[in-house]
Scaffold this active site. Structure first.
Site, PDB file in Angstrom:
ATOM      1  N   HIS A   1      -4.160   1.877   7.275  1.00 21.31           N
ATOM      2  CA  HIS A   1      -2.456   1.404   7.464  1.00 21.31           C
ATOM      3  C   HIS A   1      -1.790   2.502   8.238  1.00 21.31           C
ATOM      4  CE1 HIS A   1      -4.540   2.508   2.851  1.00 21.31           C
ATOM      5  NE2 HIS A   1      -3.714   1.453   3.342  1.00 21.31           N
TER       6      HIS A   1
ATOM      7  N   GLU B   1       0.336  -1.241   0.121  1.00 21.31           N
ATOM      8  CA  GLU B   1      -0.255   0.069  -0.486  1.00 21.31           C
ATOM      9  C   GLU B   1       0.918   1.706  -0.255  1.00 21.31           C
ATOM     10  OE1 GLU B   1      -3.582   0.228   0.944  1.00 21.31           O
ATOM     11  OE2 GLU B   1      -3.884  -1.961   0.260  1.00 21.31           O
TER      12      GLU B   1
ATOM     13  N   CYS C   1      -3.147  11.397   4.246  1.00 19.31           N
ATOM     14  CA  CYS C   1      -2.987  10.374   2.919  1.00 19.31           C
ATOM     15  C   CYS C   1      -3.164  11.130   1.338  1.00 19.31           C
ATOM     16  CB  CYS C   1      -4.975   9.946   3.143  1.00 19.31           C
ATOM     17  SG  CYS C   1      -4.630   9.020   4.625  1.00 19.31           S
TER      18      CYS C   1
HETATM   19  O1  SUG Z   1      -7.841   2.412   1.216  1.00 14.01           O
HETATM   20  N1  SUG Z   1     -10.543   5.069   1.155  1.00 14.01           N
HETATM   21  C1  SUG Z   1      -9.157   4.920   0.990  1.00 14.01           C
HETATM   22  C2  SUG Z   1      -8.654   5.829   2.218  1.00 14.01           C
HETATM   23  C3  SUG Z   1      -6.869   5.857   1.568  1.00 14.01           C
HETATM   24  C4  SUG Z   1      -6.602   6.459   2.856  1.00 14.01           C
HETATM   25  N2  SUG Z   1      -4.557   6.558   2.705  1.00 14.01           N
HETATM   26  C5  SUG Z   1      -4.017   6.541   3.875  1.00 14.01           C
HETATM   27  N3  SUG Z   1      -4.434   6.187   4.370  1.00 14.01           N
HETATM   28  N4  SUG Z   1      -2.692   6.530   3.267  1.00 14.01           N
HETATM   29  C6  SUG Z   1      -8.564   3.177   1.615  1.00 14.01           C
HETATM   30  O2  SUG Z   1      -9.251   3.182   2.740  1.00 14.01           O
HETATM   31  C7  SUG Z   1     -12.902   4.921   0.661  1.00 14.01           C
HETATM   32  C8  SUG Z   1     -13.737   4.286  -0.920  1.00 14.01           C
HETATM   33  C9  SUG Z   1     -15.031   3.543  -0.934  1.00 14.01           C
HETATM   34  O3  SUG Z   1     -15.222   3.876  -0.226  1.00 14.01           O
HETATM   35  O4  SUG Z   1     -15.543   4.590  -1.310  1.00 14.01           O
HETATM   36  C10 SUG Z   1     -11.581   4.571   0.513  1.00 14.01           C
HETATM   37  O5  SUG Z   1     -10.801   3.513  -0.370  1.00 14.01           O
END
Ligand code: SUG
Length: 415
Positions: free
Chosen positions: A229, A161, A346
């Site tokens: 994460h 990731e 993020c």
């Molecule tokens: O991968 N949310 C992302 C958020 C990513 C956050 N990134 C870090 N922590 N670096 C994920 O969970 C939500 C999409 C939705 O539910 O429509 C989403 O993909």
């Protein structure tokens, strides 16, 4: 001259709340809510403006093509005909969270003196698993010169990731650092997205010195509490690690090794008794950008949710009053992204390199941000209800909006 550049993912015109990410509490909580793509993207632009105001160097990544037609074709369908859940997976604007684009090892750390980037395979979540080809194309364009080595994804057997599970500590950006790869073993009811084999492969591919490379497991408790994460519970900058007491499975061993290996190492740890994990996850205190602007005052760029969470706000006030490592806290409103589990950290990928080596189309100043805001203001949908994401008129609007942005940035080659 090596500087740290924050490349922010511009929030794409298809931004919607489909509840796609198991283990991401905000994504689940907001499933089915009406999103505001235009406001979301403008919030991101304002965050970049505020960071430029601090004197930080700012870059961008552009939204990916949505719908992801190529992925739907591989599945034998189209956006018009797909079942709703597949269509949602093909319409997500999740590439806005650039911290998941790649893992970056800057030149002082690598065996060949180049800055290495490995695009993340993001294979755990279907809606993110198809991001990497378009991300790779963008990385290859932005970081095309000899100063960089851009790698494809590690094999999908092992989930990766990107920078969200990677930290670098060093006395300064231009000096050799210690890279910490954080992986998950189990998350209780939730998936552990980062596999240690992916982390180890990246360390080898980036030709890191094993003596300055650490691997640390996330605590199961943190993942189960919503830290899907590591950057939800920890962030590093320079010689400072800012983390929650419960972030790591073997916290003492990690701290001991960092103290031994990082000159000037400083731990800023938040005890669970002061900020319970649940408040850390809800407020995204650690999903803040921790940076050292030219004035030297280490700054936490934190979401406004931190101010609104009493335990977190109280901790921040105590820390500032104590003259701790973090000297300044800037609050930014990225609520549209936060509602899908993406905070200020993020939204950005940190690359430490000479800005002169980066394709200038991916760097922004105030004037360019003004132009972007104009395009977004006139083409991004104001609202999307997830139930309507297959409507032909909306799909056409989304594709037109992205094309307009690429045109304004002279990046239509990515179409
Ligand atoms: O991968 N949310 C992302 C958020 C990513 C956050 N990134 C870090 N922590 N670096 C994920 O969970 C939500 C999409 C939705 O539910 O429509 C989403 O993909």
């Amino acid at each position: 001259m090596i500087r740290e550049i924050n490349f922010d993912g511009i929030v794409g015109p298809s931004h919607n709340y489909a509840g796609l990410s198991l283990g991401n509490l905000a994504s689940a909580r907001n499933a089915g809510h009406v999103s505001q793509p235009r406001a979301a993207a403008l919030q991101g632009i304002d965050k970049m403006r505020s960071n430029i105001g601090l004197g930080l160097v700012q870059g961008i990544f552009v939204p990916q093509p949505r719908p992801a037609h190529a992925w739907l074709i591989e599945l034998g369908t189209t956006i018009g005909e797909a079942e709703h859940h597949l269509a949602a997976n093909a319409m997500s604007a999740s590439s806005m969270w650039a911290a998941n684009a790649a893992t970056v090892s800057p030149s002082p750390d690598t065996g060949d003196g180049r800055c290495h980037l490995t695009v993340a395979n993001l294979k755990t979540m279907p809606h993110r698993s198809h991001e990497w080809p378009a991300t790779l194309a963008q990385l290859q364009l932005a970081f095309a010169g000899n100063a960089f080595a851009v790698h494809g994804p590690v094999p999908p057997a092992f989930g990766d990731e990107g920078a969200a599970n990677h930290m670098r500590l060093a006395p300064s950006h231009g000096e050799p650092g210690v890279e910490v790869f954080v992986y998950g073993v189990t998350g209780g009811p939730f998936p552990a997205r980062q596999n240690i084999e992916a982390s180890k492969a990246i360390a080898r591919l980036h030709r890191l010195d094993p003596g300055r490379t650490l691997f640390a497991a996330q605590s199961e408790q943190a993942i189960a509490a919503g830290a899907f994460h590591n950057d939800v519970v920890a962030v590093a900058n320079g010689p400072v690690l800012f983390s929650h007491e419960k972030a790591f499975a073997e916290r003492d061993a990690l701290v001991e090794q960092l103290a031994a290996k990082v000159p000037g190492f400083e731990l800023v740890e938040v005890p669970d008794a002061e900020v319970p994990l649940a408040d850390a996850v809800k407020s995204y205190l650690f999903n803040a950008q921790l940076a050292t602007p030219p004035d030297g005052a280490m700054t936490l760029v934190a979401p406004t949710e931190c101010r609104d969470t009493p335990s977190v706000n109280a901790w921040i006030e105590r820390h500032l009053a104590s003259n701790g490592a973090i000297r300044r806290v800037n609050f930014v409103d990225v609520r549209q992204s936060m509602a899908n589990g993406g905070g200020p950290a993020c939204l950005r990928l940190r690359v430490q390199c000479d800005p002169a080596d980066v394709d200038p189309r991916f760097l922004v100043d105030e004037a360019k941000l003004d132009r972007l805001a104009q395009v977004i203001g006139s083409t991004w949908p104001s609202e999307i209800a997830t139930a309507e994401i297959q409507a032909p008129a909306l799909v056409a609007d989304i594709e037109r909006a992205r094309a307009a942005l690429l045109g304004a940035l002279d990046l239509s080659v990515l179409d």
